[in-house]
Design a protein around this motif. Structure first.
Motif, mmCIF file in Angstrom:
data_model
loop_
_atom_site.group_PDB
_atom_site.id
_atom_site.type_symbol
_atom_site.label_atom_id
_atom_site.label_comp_id
_atom_site.label_asym_id
_atom_site.label_seq_id
_atom_site.Cartn_x
_atom_site.Cartn_y
_atom_site.Cartn_z
ATOM 1 N N VAL A 68 -4.120 -58.020 -0.550
ATOM 2 C CA VAL A 68 -3.654 -59.373 -0.309
ATOM 3 C C VAL A 68 -4.645 -60.120 0.579
ATOM 4 O O VAL A 68 -5.418 -59.517 1.322
ATOM 5 N N THR A 69 -4.600 -61.439 0.489
ATOM 6 C CA THR A 69 -5.475 -62.277 1.300
ATOM 7 C C THR A 69 -5.241 -62.039 2.782
ATOM 8 O O THR A 69 -6.182 -62.071 3.586
ATOM 9 N N ALA A 70 -3.977 -61.780 3.152
ATOM 10 C CA ALA A 70 -3.650 -61.554 4.559
ATOM 11 C C ALA A 70 -4.416 -60.369 5.129
ATOM 12 O O ALA A 70 -4.788 -60.373 6.312
ATOM 13 N N THR A 71 -4.657 -59.337 4.327
ATOM 14 C CA THR A 71 -5.426 -58.179 4.789
ATOM 15 C C THR A 71 -6.852 -58.599 5.122
ATOM 16 O O THR A 71 -7.414 -58.197 6.147
ATOM 17 N N GLY A 72 -7.449 -59.417 4.260
ATOM 18 C CA GLY A 72 -8.792 -59.913 4.525
ATOM 19 C C GLY A 72 -8.855 -60.745 5.793
ATOM 20 O O GLY A 72 -9.780 -60.596 6.611
ATOM 21 N N LEU A 73 -7.888 -61.618 5.991
ATOM 22 C CA LEU A 73 -7.854 -62.445 7.198
ATOM 23 C C LEU A 73 -7.672 -61.595 8.451
ATOM 24 O O LEU A 73 -8.272 -61.861 9.492
ATOM 25 N N LEU A 74 -6.840 -60.566 8.337
ATOM 26 C CA LEU A 74 -6.615 -59.662 9.465
ATOM 27 C C LEU A 74 -7.913 -58.982 9.870
ATOM 28 O O LEU A 74 -8.270 -58.940 11.063
ATOM 29 N N LEU A 75 -8.646 -58.442 8.900
ATOM 30 C CA LEU A 75 -9.892 -57.733 9.198
ATOM 31 C C LEU A 75 -10.942 -58.687 9.766
ATOM 32 O O LEU A 75 -11.696 -58.320 10.675
ATOM 33 N N MET A 76 -10.997 -59.906 9.250
ATOM 34 C CA MET A 76 -11.934 -60.893 9.797
ATOM 35 C C MET A 76 -11.581 -61.248 11.238
ATOM 36 O O MET A 76 -12.466 -61.464 12.075
ATOM 37 N N ARG A 77 -10.291 -61.324 11.519
ATOM 38 C CA ARG A 77 -9.863 -61.647 12.887
ATOM 39 C C ARG A 77 -10.261 -60.553 13.865
ATOM 40 O O ARG A 77 -10.563 -60.829 15.027
ATOM 41 N N ILE A 78 -10.303 -59.308 13.398
ATOM 42 C CA ILE A 78 -10.705 -58.206 14.274
ATOM 43 C C ILE A 78 -12.187 -58.304 14.621
ATOM 44 O O ILE A 78 -12.580 -58.136 15.775
ATOM 45 N N VAL A 79 -13.031 -58.598 13.625
ATOM 46 C CA VAL A 79 -14.475 -58.620 13.864
ATOM 47 C C VAL A 79 -14.969 -59.967 14.366
ATOM 48 O O VAL A 79 -16.109 -60.082 14.846
ATOM 49 N N ASP A 80 -14.125 -60.997 14.274
ATOM 50 C CA ASP A 80 -14.510 -62.325 14.756
ATOM 51 C C ASP A 80 -13.297 -63.007 15.384
ATOM 52 O O ASP A 80 -12.783 -64.000 14.863
ATOM 53 N N PRO A 81 -12.831 -62.489 16.520
ATOM 54 C CA PRO A 81 -11.575 -62.971 17.099
ATOM 55 C C PRO A 81 -11.598 -64.426 17.544
ATOM 56 O O PRO A 81 -10.561 -65.083 17.558
ATOM 57 N N ASP A 82 -12.767 -64.946 17.903
ATOM 58 C CA ASP A 82 -12.858 -66.327 18.394
ATOM 59 C C ASP A 82 -13.509 -67.270 17.393
ATOM 60 O O ASP A 82 -13.958 -68.365 17.749
ATOM 61 N N ASN A 83 -13.595 -66.834 16.140
ATOM 62 C CA ASN A 83 -14.130 -67.666 15.071
ATOM 63 C C ASN A 83 -15.549 -68.155 15.374
ATOM 64 O O ASN A 83 -15.873 -69.339 15.209
ATOM 65 N N GLU A 84 -16.415 -67.265 15.803
ATOM 66 C CA GLU A 84 -17.790 -67.614 16.147
ATOM 67 C C GLU A 84 -18.712 -67.631 14.938
ATOM 68 O O GLU A 84 -19.783 -68.237 14.968
ATOM 69 N N SER A 85 -18.343 -66.942 13.867
ATOM 70 C CA SER A 85 -19.159 -66.897 12.653
ATOM 71 C C SER A 85 -18.566 -67.853 11.618
ATOM 72 O O SER A 85 -17.452 -68.354 11.783
ATOM 73 N N PRO A 86 -19.287 -68.107 10.527
ATOM 74 C CA PRO A 86 -18.738 -68.965 9.460
ATOM 75 C C PRO A 86 -17.789 -68.222 8.527
ATOM 76 O O PRO A 86 -17.507 -68.706 7.432
ATOM 77 N N ALA A 87 -17.287 -67.065 8.938
ATOM 78 C CA ALA A 87 -16.493 -66.210 8.050
ATOM 79 C C ALA A 87 -15.239 -66.905 7.522
ATOM 80 O O ALA A 87 -14.998 -66.942 6.315
ATOM 81 N N PHE A 88 -14.435 -67.467 8.411
ATOM 82 C CA PHE A 88 -13.170 -68.059 7.997
ATOM 83 C C PHE A 88 -13.386 -69.300 7.135
ATOM 84 O O PHE A 88 -12.698 -69.510 6.131
ATOM 85 N N GLU A 89 -14.341 -70.124 7.532
ATOM 86 C CA GLU A 89 -14.624 -71.334 6.775
ATOM 87 C C GLU A 89 -15.121 -70.979 5.368
ATOM 88 O O GLU A 89 -14.665 -71.533 4.371
ATOM 89 N N ALA A 90 -16.057 -70.032 5.290
ATOM 90 C CA ALA A 90 -16.616 -69.628 3.997
ATOM 91 C C ALA A 90 -15.554 -68.986 3.115
ATOM 92 O O ALA A 90 -15.494 -69.228 1.907
#
Length: 475
Positions: A392-414
């Motif tokens: 599920v998409t939520a799993t991807g968002l969860l893993l991104m939040r672990i490696v980028d907790p403060d949204n410093e990379s373009p991960a969430f936007e991309a």
């Protein structure tokens, strides 16, 4: 079955959702796996239903005893069995309602590498699944070749898509595929979190991550699934006055209209096919297409209308998210609770083969393709697509939040930009919906060749265009 029995079956959903939440609060292992309460509650309902508790109690009570089917009566099971196929329409109709459509340049610049990587992974699941079906499942287990689509349907699509495809599987004569798909989707969610955490720890130790240098984990409240008091935000905005129409009612009506538009489009396509292709060749295709991907286009049509005509901004994305979330919780808990353990037991070896093949491909794709396709922050960005490809998409968002907790990379936007193009096709979109009837109509080999071409397109475009940063230079 009378209305009172249907209503009572719906009340049970609330009971098991709360049971799932309580168990999540108490069991540390489930907290560390970040399992949704709907999945936990669904398993509890499955264990307390006719397939487990009911069979145990039949050793002690007569068949007409009220515990002969567990505490989940046959009426409840019958009502719950129909809900996943209905709720998936709500989930997909809500995908783009209230969302702001970004500029095409931003989608291409930020979401392009994610799209190429996700495209290769998604189509690769068809390649792996069809290879398994052609060389193992069909010759040795006499399973229809359409089983080759189950990895993508279950892993990329998740529980919702698996449930939405139930009618298609039934009409094509392989209704057991529904239970296998739900089982695979559950395996995908569990393995997505487990392997995701393992990969993150490996990446931190090997210096593959740019944002975090150690893994401290989430707070206890976050693991328990409770929002910290200081981070609590409104669930939605009051865009209409309640004396006129309740805001929730208004937004629910919008979702319903989106589904209705999708249904009208689908009926139109079926009718058009009947007087053209079916009339000329005697074959039909569109009647096997489920409603949910077309309902998504109904939502897009409505959103385009509101973007141009709604000067009051009446459609609130947060309110739509709450409706979508409710539908997804109901879908997951009822789909898991009604899955057939007998079917999974009967097809246990093919089930395990598909699960292992799907997990292996996703791991290989992430470790080998993501560093070459995604030009910067490959791990932070790729781990989100890995999580999504497992369930599920939520799993991807969860893993991104672990490696980028403060949204410093373009991960969430991309990742968000990629979803705008990706969702209408793979992961529950048109490709997913069409894949099974396509394989039946044109054969597994044709489907395999087409999937291979799509994988090559994703890999070549990803490595030699996005991976080398040409999309940035051209902008």
């Amino acid at each position: 079955m009378n209305p009172e029995q249907i209503g009572f079956a719906l009340l049970y959903i609330g009971v098991f959702l709360l049971i799932g939440k309580i168990i999540r609060l108490k069991v540390k292992v489930l907290q560390n796996l970040f399992l949704p309460s709907s999945i936990i509650g669904g398993f509890v309902a499955l264990l307390l239903g006719p397939q487990v508790l009911g069979k145990i109690m039949l050793n002690f009570v007569s068949e007409d005893h009220f515990l002969a089917s567990g505490i989940m009566t046959n009426t409840i099971i019958e009502v719950w069995s129909a809900l996943p196929g209905l709720m998936i329409n709500v989930v997909f109709a809500s995908l783009f309602l209230g969302a702001t459509m970004p500029k095409l340049r931003d989608i291409w610049t930020f979401g392009g590498p994610q799209l190429a990587f996700g495209w290769a992974i998604g189509w690769g699941q068809y390649v792996i699944g069809l290879l398994v079906a052609i060389f193992i499942l069909t010759p040795f287990f006499d399973i229809p070749a359409m089983a080759g689509a189950l990895i993508e349907v279950a892993f990329e699509g998740g529980h919702g898509t698996a449930a939405g495809m139930a009618s298609t599987f039934e009409e094509l004569g392989f209704e057991e595929a529904f239970d296998l798909a739900i089982g695979l989707a559950t395996v995908g969610v569990l393995s997505g979190v487990v392997f995701g955490i393992i990969l993150i720890n490996w990446a931190v130790r090997r210096g593959k991550t740019k944002v975090i240098k150690d893994v401290n984990g989430f707070s206890d409240l976050r693991k328990q699934g409770i929002m910290e008091y200081q981070n609590r935000e409104p669930a939605g905005k009051m865009t209409t006055r309640p004396e006129s129409i309740e805001p929730l009612s208004f937004h629910l009506a919008i979702v319903m209209i989106a589904i209705l538009i999708g249904w009208l489009i689908l009926q139109g396509l079926i009718g058009l096919e009947s007087i053209t292709i079916t009339n000329w060749t005697g074959s039909s295709f569109m009647k096997y297409i489920p409603l949910f991907p077309i309902a998504m286009f109904g939502g897009i049509i409505l959103q385009v209308f509101f973007s141009k005509k709604d000067k009051y901004n009446l459609v609130d994305r947060r309110m739509i998210n709450r409706i979508q979330g409710l539908a997804l919780d109901v879908l997951i808990i009822t789909a898991i609770a009604t899955v057939s353990l007998d079917v999974i037991g009967e097809y246990l070896v093919p089930f395990l083969i598909l699960a292992v093949a799907g997990i292996s491909w996703n791991l290989f794709g992430f470790l080998m393709l993501a560093p070459k396709i995604i030009p910067d922050y490959w791990f932070e960005r790729g781990i989100g697509d890995f999580g999504q490809s497992m369930g599920v998409t939520a799993t991807g968002l969860l893993l991104m939040r672990i490696v980028d907790p403060d949204n410093e990379s373009p991960a969430f936007e991309a990742f968000g930009y990629k979803q705008l193009v990706y969702e209408p096709f793979l992961g529950g979109g048109l490709v997913t919906a069409l894949s099974v009837p396509f394989i039946v109509q044109f054969g597994a080999v044709t489907g395999l060749i087409f999937a291979v071409v799509m994988v090559i397109l994703g890999i070549v475009t990803g490595i030699y265009y996005f991976g080398k940063g040409k999309h940035i230079k051209n902008n």
